[in-house]
Scaffold this active site. Sequence first.
Site, PDB file in Angstrom:
ATOM      1  N   GLY A   1     -66.877   9.580  48.798  1.00  0.00           N
ATOM      2  CA  GLY A   1     -66.003  10.383  49.648  1.00  0.00           C
ATOM      3  C   GLY A   1     -66.050  11.844  49.241  1.00  0.00           C
ATOM      4  O   GLY A   1     -66.253  12.724  50.060  1.00  0.00           O
ATOM      5  N   ALA A   2     -65.880  12.092  47.944  1.00  0.00           N
ATOM      6  CA  ALA A   2     -65.871  13.457  47.444  1.00  0.00           C
ATOM      7  C   ALA A   2     -65.966  13.440  45.926  1.00  0.00           C
ATOM      8  O   ALA A   2     -65.802  12.381  45.310  1.00  0.00           O
ATOM      9  CB  ALA A   2     -64.596  14.173  47.873  1.00  0.00           C
ATOM     10  N   MET A   3     -66.226  14.618  45.334  1.00  0.00           N
ATOM     11  CA  MET A   3     -66.433  14.679  43.883  1.00  0.00           C
ATOM     12  C   MET A   3     -65.721  15.890  43.297  1.00  0.00           C
ATOM     13  O   MET A   3     -65.846  16.999  43.803  1.00  0.00           O
ATOM     14  CB  MET A   3     -67.949  14.738  43.611  1.00  0.00           C
ATOM     15  CG  MET A   3     -68.325  14.861  42.158  1.00  0.00           C
ATOM     16  SD  MET A   3     -67.771  13.421  41.205  1.00  0.00           S
ATOM     17  CE  MET A   3     -67.504  14.195  39.613  1.00  0.00           C
ATOM     18  N   GLU A   4     -65.011  15.635  42.193  1.00  0.00           N
ATOM     19  CA  GLU A   4     -64.080  16.617  41.632  1.00  0.00           C
ATOM     20  C   GLU A   4     -64.701  17.624  40.674  1.00  0.00           C
ATOM     21  O   GLU A   4     -64.000  18.122  39.785  1.00  0.00           O
ATOM     22  CB  GLU A   4     -62.972  15.858  40.897  1.00  0.00           C
ATOM     23  CG  GLU A   4     -63.397  15.155  39.584  1.00  0.00           C
ATOM     24  CD  GLU A   4     -63.719  13.672  39.732  1.00  0.00           C
ATOM     25  OE1 GLU A   4     -64.056  13.250  40.856  1.00  0.00           O
ATOM     26  OE2 GLU A   4     -63.637  12.947  38.722  1.00  0.00           O
ATOM     27  N   ASN A   5     -65.998  17.958  40.793  1.00  0.00           N
ATOM     28  CA  ASN A   5     -66.631  18.914  39.879  1.00  0.00           C
ATOM     29  C   ASN A   5     -65.715  20.108  39.609  1.00  0.00           C
ATOM     30  O   ASN A   5     -65.108  20.646  40.530  1.00  0.00           O
ATOM     31  CB  ASN A   5     -67.928  19.436  40.487  1.00  0.00           C
ATOM     32  CG  ASN A   5     -68.743  18.339  41.119  1.00  0.00           C
ATOM     33  OD1 ASN A   5     -69.190  17.448  40.433  1.00  0.00           O
ATOM     34  ND2 ASN A   5     -68.883  18.391  42.429  1.00  0.00           N
TER      35      ASN A   5
ATOM     36  N   GLU B   1     -59.336   7.460  37.372  1.00  0.00           N
ATOM     37  CA  GLU B   1     -59.239   7.051  38.778  1.00  0.00           C
ATOM     38  C   GLU B   1     -57.925   6.339  39.089  1.00  0.00           C
ATOM     39  O   GLU B   1     -57.288   6.613  40.105  1.00  0.00           O
ATOM     40  CB  GLU B   1     -60.440   6.205  39.185  1.00  0.00           C
ATOM     41  CG  GLU B   1     -61.761   6.978  39.168  1.00  0.00           C
ATOM     42  CD  GLU B   1     -61.745   8.247  40.021  1.00  0.00           C
ATOM     43  OE1 GLU B   1     -60.863   8.382  40.886  1.00  0.00           O
ATOM     44  OE2 GLU B   1     -62.616   9.114  39.795  1.00  0.00           O
TER      45      GLU B   1
ATOM     46  N   HIS C   1     -56.503  14.205  46.106  1.00  0.00           N
ATOM     47  CA  HIS C   1     -57.051  13.377  45.019  1.00  0.00           C
ATOM     48  C   HIS C   1     -58.017  14.191  44.155  1.00  0.00           C
ATOM     49  O   HIS C   1     -57.885  14.237  42.933  1.00  0.00           O
ATOM     50  CB  HIS C   1     -57.757  12.155  45.624  1.00  0.00           C
ATOM     51  CG  HIS C   1     -58.428  11.270  44.619  1.00  0.00           C
ATOM     52  ND1 HIS C   1     -57.854  10.123  44.132  1.00  0.00           N
ATOM     53  CD2 HIS C   1     -59.628  11.363  44.000  1.00  0.00           C
ATOM     54  CE1 HIS C   1     -58.666   9.556  43.263  1.00  0.00           C
ATOM     55  NE2 HIS C   1     -59.761  10.290  43.160  1.00  0.00           N
ATOM     56  N   GLU C   2     -58.976  14.844  44.797  1.00  0.00           N
ATOM     57  CA  GLU C   2     -59.984  15.587  44.025  1.00  0.00           C
ATOM     58  C   GLU C   2     -59.334  16.762  43.305  1.00  0.00           C
ATOM     59  O   GLU C   2     -59.675  17.070  42.165  1.00  0.00           O
ATOM     60  CB  GLU C   2     -61.122  16.071  44.927  1.00  0.00           C
ATOM     61  CG  GLU C   2     -61.807  14.972  45.745  1.00  0.00           C
ATOM     62  CD  GLU C   2     -62.293  13.782  44.940  1.00  0.00           C
ATOM     63  OE1 GLU C   2     -62.600  13.938  43.744  1.00  0.00           O
ATOM     64  OE2 GLU C   2     -62.364  12.666  45.500  1.00  0.00           O
TER      65      GLU C   2
END
Length: 876
Positions: free
Chosen positions: A266-270, A325, A302-303
């Site tokens: 879905g997405a990535m929290e870099n 998570e 969330h991210e």
Amino acid sequence: MKDAQPNTVYLKDYKLPEYLIDSTKLHFELQPKGTLVKSQLKVRRNPAAGAGLPPLLLDGVELELLSVSIDGQLVPASRYQEIPAGLSIEVEKPEFELEICNRISPENNTSLEGLYLSNGMYCTQCEAEGFRKITYYPDRPDVMSKFTTTIVAPRQYPVLLSNGNEIERGATEDGRHFVTWEDPFAKPAYLFALVAGDLQRVEDSYTTASGRQVTLQIYTEAKNIGKCAHAMRSLKKAMRWDEEVYGREYDLDIFMIVAVDHFNMGAMENKGLNIFNSACVLASPETATDATFQRIEAIVAHEYFHNWSGNRVTCRDWFQLSLKEGFTVFRDAEFSADMNSRAVKRIEDVSLLRTQQFAEDAGPMAHPVRPDSYMEISNFYTLTVYEKGAEVVRMIHTLLGAEGFRKGSDLYFDRHDGQAVTCEDFVKAMEDANGVDLTQFRRWYSQAGTPVLDVTDSYDEASGSYTLTVRQSCPPTPGQKEKLPFHIPLALGLLSAEGKDLPLDEAGNTQLVLPVTEAEQTFHFSGFAEKPLPSLLRGFSAPVKVRYDYSSEQLLFLMRNDSDAFNRWDAGQRLAFAALGQLQKDYRNGKTLQLQPELVEAYRSVLRNRDLDPALVAKMLALPSEQTLAEEAERIDAEAIIEARKFARHALAEALKEDLLESYRRLHKDKPYSPEAADIAERSLKNTCLDYLCATEDADALLLAQQQFDKAANMTDCAAALAALVNYGNETDVDKSLETFYERWKLDTQVVELWFSLQSGSARWGTLERVQTLMAHPAFELKNPNKVRAVIGAFANRNFAQFHRTDGSGFEFVAQQVIALDKLNPQIAARLVIPLTRWKKYSSALGEKMRQSLESVMQSGKLSADLYEVVSKSLQ
Ligand SMILES: [Zn+2]
């Protein structure tokens, strides 16, 4: 491709890293086929790891090594060795500077891990182990380093982004340009990100609680620039909420989000540079449904929340994935509950848990929230780690109360800021801050499976005392035959005959959280003039199944009177579940099907109740899904489930026609779209009514759907009408509507994906033949995970009727796609195969066909480690 029989990694084998990396300087020269990567690492022997100077082992996959230097001197090839999946370098001193040059090919990278191209734009995905596809590195989360990144690219890529703050930009002598980014916070390699492309941006700013100004940017292709406003609004809400609820502020000068079309997750929290699947960030009223609006709000939050729960405090190893998570899913669920309807959010989360996560617990891949072993970590980004992990954190919140939980989270963040830690450290901080003992509670992290609570009660008229007896058990799971009792917070209310909450203790509390800690336990209450009715597991206070022998009358009573909205809904689900169980039995025995009149009346009174939130009414009117019925069955008889549910829907629709029509007309308003909770609630009830009405297949109802489709000014109404037509309409009309829809939206990627999934998910028209036609459609692309999910995923996961065709052709089709996909993208292949892995739960003929399809995947040749792990474990 990796080897066919990959190694298993065990938590018990964890060792400290031999070397630490104090700083990481990366230099990229971007080229589609030959990107040059130079990395300069300040390496230091880890004093905590022991004496001597063992070889330095670096991870590296699919890299072309060009050179190795130490302290500015080229290292001769005799002093390093290319080993499977990495590099081993001889070390002569405890501290040195290592420089490695290598080449990679982003254009040929279809796994979407590491650095790859998506629609002419460079981007990265490094979690969990993608960084090793960029350069040689100790690719493990407990090696944290300060990164500086320089990106050199031709001018056709004007935007060059990485983590942290921009510190320099300029031109190279050959006409290219460069930008250098510096991230002041030490981080593991999985949080590294790079983006380069011809992108537009929207910009805003945010002032933190302490008065710092933060620049907010969302980057996307020019055509999508008008679809970023909702994500930006959601980001600002999330930043404010995290300050208010957790006291956490953002820490860099800039926060960036980039939308990418090809993305596995879905997405990535870099750090400072979140990369999003376009589907999880882009929305406008004309092109996105209410569900998408809410999903975007939740994922953006969330991210963002990961900046503290994941980035500032990260995981020691991947067995601890739920540390970040589970905690972050709990945080985003509470955020969504605060922004929208709390009860409805809870119902949605629990429905997901009960269907998908409980099924995972009962299947061949069952694992604890903190797994003990894995072959491929990508396979453990599961509902157990995420959703059940969030339930575990929620239980701690329930046990400690909001204030105690906040004390615990403050201590956790303060104590471990800048560290890579374990689930144990999280629980310890909660204990220390509150002076409580959570020893037994820790079993939630180590024991797999869904616990069952068998509850019985008795009432003594003479003394007015009421006794509740609770027995807990947990079925065996792979590798765990016997389970020790869990510590289960059981939220309880007791209702009087008038439907009022009774006081449960001397303080007059009408709700208590019972600490269930033993295999069998009894709880006593006194002072009742009559036998009370228990409302058990209020708000779903623990991820367990509760069995209590409620009569239909009692369930109807709870549906009307329970002060806990979740349990009102749940009572209705129990009632429908029993009715559907009877219908399945009758279907198998060849009896005429008949729906229980009590269920019809219960639904009617819900529909007529104007005091309830319309969104809750919509949820209460929905029958348990086929997946829910399947999960609860001892042995799955797919045909009986499909026929029973279809019959019940039709019978309800016929019986409630007038009420449904009345509600539809009342709620069908001609007003501008807004994604506010109250409006979303009304639309959800209206479209639930429309769908029921169309289930009668009456011409009048279908005309309503057609009119709504023709005139809809927002995608929620348009898609709901089209779905109803696709499911119940006449074939020629449906084809015409589908064609009109496609012509209007063919240039919009997200809408085309919705168009795909409406067709593949339809029980009626989503036949295999149609799905196969869609795969030949010019807009379909096997290399794009969103398209795969919309066509093949929707068919395998959401089209219960067609996937379970009795001839087994649905299974065969999915198996063939899994084999083809494994050569392109192993992560996606390993996810898509999951519905086939539950063959043991099915009635023999269908289960055998499922097993054969799985076997055909196993025999198809050399599988990726991802797919091999899932298939081999489920064939055992
Ligand atoms: Zn996450």
